[in-house]
Design a protein around this motif. Structure first.
Motif, short mmCIF file in Angstrom:
data_model
loop_
_atom_site.label_atom_id
_atom_site.label_comp_id
_atom_site.label_asym_id
_atom_site.label_seq_id
_atom_site.Cartn_x
_atom_site.Cartn_y
_atom_site.Cartn_z
N ILE B 3 -78.48 52.57 4.58
CA ILE B 3 -77.89 51.25 4.33
C ILE B 3 -76.48 51.13 4.90
O ILE B 3 -75.62 51.98 4.64
N LYS B 4 -76.30 50.06 5.69
CA LYS B 4 -74.96 49.71 6.18
C LYS B 4 -74.62 48.33 5.66
O LYS B 4 -75.45 47.42 5.73
N ILE B 5 -73.39 48.18 5.17
CA ILE B 5 -72.90 46.87 4.77
C ILE B 5 -71.75 46.52 5.71
O ILE B 5 -70.77 47.26 5.80
N TYR B 6 -71.90 45.42 6.45
CA TYR B 6 -70.82 44.95 7.31
C TYR B 6 -70.02 43.95 6.49
O TYR B 6 -70.53 42.91 6.07
N GLY B 7 -68.74 44.27 6.24
CA GLY B 7 -67.93 43.35 5.43
C GLY B 7 -66.59 43.95 5.12
O GLY B 7 -66.22 44.97 5.69
N MET B 8 -65.85 43.29 4.24
CA MET B 8 -64.53 43.76 3.85
C MET B 8 -64.45 43.76 2.33
O MET B 8 -64.89 42.80 1.69
N PRO B 9 -63.85 44.80 1.73
CA PRO B 9 -63.84 44.89 0.27
C PRO B 9 -63.13 43.73 -0.42
O PRO B 9 -63.46 43.38 -1.54
N TYR B 10 -62.16 43.09 0.28
CA TYR B 10 -61.42 41.99 -0.38
C TYR B 10 -62.18 40.67 -0.30
O TYR B 10 -61.79 39.69 -0.89
N SER B 11 -63.27 40.66 0.47
CA SER B 11 -64.06 39.43 0.57
C SER B 11 -64.92 39.28 -0.68
O SER B 11 -65.60 40.21 -1.10
N LEU B 18 -71.15 44.94 -3.07
CA LEU B 18 -70.65 46.27 -3.45
C LEU B 18 -70.81 46.50 -4.95
O LEU B 18 -71.17 47.60 -5.39
N ALA B 19 -70.56 45.46 -5.74
CA ALA B 19 -70.72 45.59 -7.21
C ALA B 19 -72.18 45.83 -7.56
O ALA B 19 -72.50 46.60 -8.48
N THR B 20 -73.09 45.17 -6.84
CA THR B 20 -74.52 45.36 -7.09
C THR B 20 -74.93 46.80 -6.77
O THR B 20 -75.66 47.44 -7.53
N LEU B 21 -74.45 47.31 -5.64
CA LEU B 21 -74.75 48.71 -5.28
C LEU B 21 -74.25 49.64 -6.37
O LEU B 21 -74.94 50.58 -6.77
N ALA B 22 -73.05 49.37 -6.89
CA ALA B 22 -72.48 50.23 -7.94
C ALA B 22 -73.32 50.15 -9.22
O ALA B 22 -73.59 51.17 -9.86
N GLU B 23 -73.74 48.96 -9.60
CA GLU B 23 -74.57 48.81 -10.81
C GLU B 23 -75.89 49.56 -10.68
O GLU B 23 -76.43 50.06 -11.66
N LYS B 24 -76.41 49.59 -9.45
CA LYS B 24 -77.69 50.28 -9.22
C LYS B 24 -77.47 51.76 -8.90
O LYS B 24 -78.40 52.45 -8.50
N GLU B 25 -76.21 52.22 -9.07
CA GLU B 25 -75.88 53.64 -8.86
C GLU B 25 -76.24 54.10 -7.45
O GLU B 25 -76.71 55.23 -7.25
N VAL B 26 -76.01 53.23 -6.48
CA VAL B 26 -76.24 53.58 -5.08
C VAL B 26 -74.90 53.90 -4.45
O VAL B 26 -74.02 53.04 -4.36
N GLU B 27 -74.73 55.16 -4.06
CA GLU B 27 -73.46 55.54 -3.41
C GLU B 27 -73.68 55.84 -1.93
O GLU B 27 -72.72 55.91 -1.16
N THR B 208 -64.87 49.91 -9.49
CA THR B 208 -64.97 50.61 -8.21
C THR B 208 -64.74 49.64 -7.06
O THR B 208 -64.19 50.01 -6.02
N VAL B 209 -65.10 48.38 -7.24
CA VAL B 209 -64.91 47.39 -6.17
C VAL B 209 -63.44 47.03 -6.03
O VAL B 209 -62.90 47.00 -4.91
N THR B 210 -62.76 46.78 -7.15
CA THR B 210 -61.33 46.41 -7.05
C THR B 210 -60.50 47.57 -6.52
O THR B 210 -59.50 47.35 -5.82
N ALA B 211 -60.93 48.80 -6.81
CA ALA B 211 -60.22 49.96 -6.27
C ALA B 211 -60.26 49.95 -4.74
O ALA B 211 -59.31 50.35 -4.07
#
Lengths: 216, 214
Positions: B3-11, B18-27, B208-211
């Motif tokens: 999995i690749k996500i093209y984007g920016m964390p502040y978007s 990114l929050a969804t990936l974290a909730e699903k425990e996908v690192e 984890t997203v705000t970090a």
């Protein structure tokens, strides 16, 4: 008969749900008319079902759900084993259906519904159309349709070579744009968008919806 | 790492994914930055992936999909058996999650994203925010939040007693509304909306997203 749908056949959003039911070969439901002219959708009994005071609402046993796109998903899931496979057959197909459902929701619909409000819904309430807004929205619409044209030159339907809920969700407002707002040139002037539109709007499910409207 | 996500964390929209990936425990994924300041999202190579020229985009082997809400659904489906059950557990749960996902999409997001655009993103690009638009949208938001307040006084989360993708979907733009646009009074002044906001924005996934935003 477990399903009751509150709405009207003439409403775009109710039409989405009705057409979905027809695609899934579900005929066994009750359509309860909501009298918008009398403000029935803003009365306390209705607001208990739908606090935002808009149609449609679906009831199935003890489940009450609103928002036509969510209701359409519910119908597609519940009747997965019959009718058209509206969410595709594989995980990949489903992902593409969901993508184009969001394109409709986030890109297509805001523009078309704005034009519809100015030229059709507003005037019904005695409001004068804001021509500047219509012009701005039509310009945006042209850019969106260019993207659709290119995509549909390579794909028979939005999610690939199969009709899906993504295509279906475009029908009610596009029909209104063409036939009531009379602003369909963007659709009819593009070869592949026109071909797609002609195909999806000729489906028996949409014809059944139009017949229902004619009877109402 | 498929999995690749093209984007920016502040978007906001990338943050939703990114929050969804974290909730699903996908690192196990790669975040590929897209430099918006040089118009990378409008260049031909990017437009091949996302013809509307926006972030984020997800690639998973030969599948490319865009629209953050669709990407969040894809991740929830693909990793259904791990992490938080973001669509609940029953058909009825799922129906209510879908309902509140649409409420976010059709009622909440248009107001909030408009306010955030005028007060945060427009100034970032050297444009003055339109105060009239902000005022109109804040008025609309008040009516929407009254409905949320009544609902959340009877339900811990939007779809019932469980956290779902419907709650998650509200987080990024609400975070911007409260913290960057400084227009969070509608949220903080309502007892149950405020408690809901505190709860969902304190989740480990959002932290984890705000970090990553800094």
């Amino acid at each position: 008969m477990s399903i009751t749908l509150f709405g009207t056949a003439g409403s775009t959003c109710t039409s989405l749900v009705l057409t979905t039911l027809f695609e899934k070969q579900v005929q066994d439901f009750v359509l309860k008319n909501v009298n918008l002219a009398k403000g029935e959708h803003k009365k306390p009994e209705y607001l208990k079902l739908q606090p935002f005071g808009v149609i449609p609402v679906l009831q199935d046993g003890d489940l009450t759900i609103f928002e036509s796109r969510a209701i359409a998903r519910y119908v597609s899931d519940k009747y997965e084993g019959q009718g058209t496979p509206l969410l595709g057959k594989t995980e990949k197909e489903r992902a593409l259906v969901n993508q184009w459902l969001e394109v409709e929701s986030q890109n297509y619909y805001p523009v078309v519904s704005s034009i519809a409000y100015q030229l059709v819904f507003g005037p019904r309430r005695g409001l004068k159309p804001d021509e500047k807004v219509v012009e701005q929205q039509l310009e945006k619409f042209e850019k969106i349709l260019d993207i659709y044209e290119e995509h549909l030159a390579k794909n028979e339907y939005l999610a690939g070579n199969f009709f899906s809920l993504a295509d279906l969700s475009h029908i009610p407002y596009t029909y209104l744009l063409l036939h009531q707002a009379k602003k369909g040139e963007g659709i009819t002037s593009r070869k592949h968008v026109k071909a797609w539109w002609d195909k999806i709007s000729s489906r028996p499910s949409w014809k059944q919806l139009l017949d229902l409207r004619a009877q109402s | 790492m498929t999995i690749k996500i093209y984007g920016m964390p502040y978007s906001t929209c990338t943050a939703r994914v990114l929050a969804t990936l974290a909730e699903k425990e996908v690192e196990d994924y790669e975040l590929v930055p897209v430099d918006l300041s040089v118009g990378a999202h409008k260049k031909p190579e990017f437009l091949k992936m996302q013809p509307f020229g926006m972030i984020p985009v997800l690639q998973d082997s030969d599948l490319t999909i865009y629209e953050s809400r669709a990407m969040a659904r894809y991740i929830s489906d693909k990793f259904e058996s791990q992490g938080t059950p973001l669509f609940g557990k029953t058909a009825k749960d799922k129906a209510l999650v879908n309902q509140w996902l649409e409420v976010e999409s059709q009622n909440y997001n248009p107001c909030v994203s408009s306010i955030v655009y005028q007060l945060v993103f427009a100034p970032m690009h050297g444009r003055q925010g339109d105060e009239t638009v902000v005022k109109q949208q804040l008025e609309k938001l008040e009516k929407v939040l009254d409905i949320y307040e009544a609902h959340l006084s009877k339900n811990k989360y939007l779809a019932g007693e469980f956290f779902s993708l419907a709650d998650l979907s509200h987080i990024p733009y609400t975070f911007y509304l409260v913290n960057m646009a400084k227009k969070g009074d509608g949220i903080t002044s309502r007892k149950h909306v405020s408690a809901w906001w505190e709860d969902i924005s304190s989740r480990a996934s959002w932290k984890t997203v705000t970090a990553k935003m800094n």
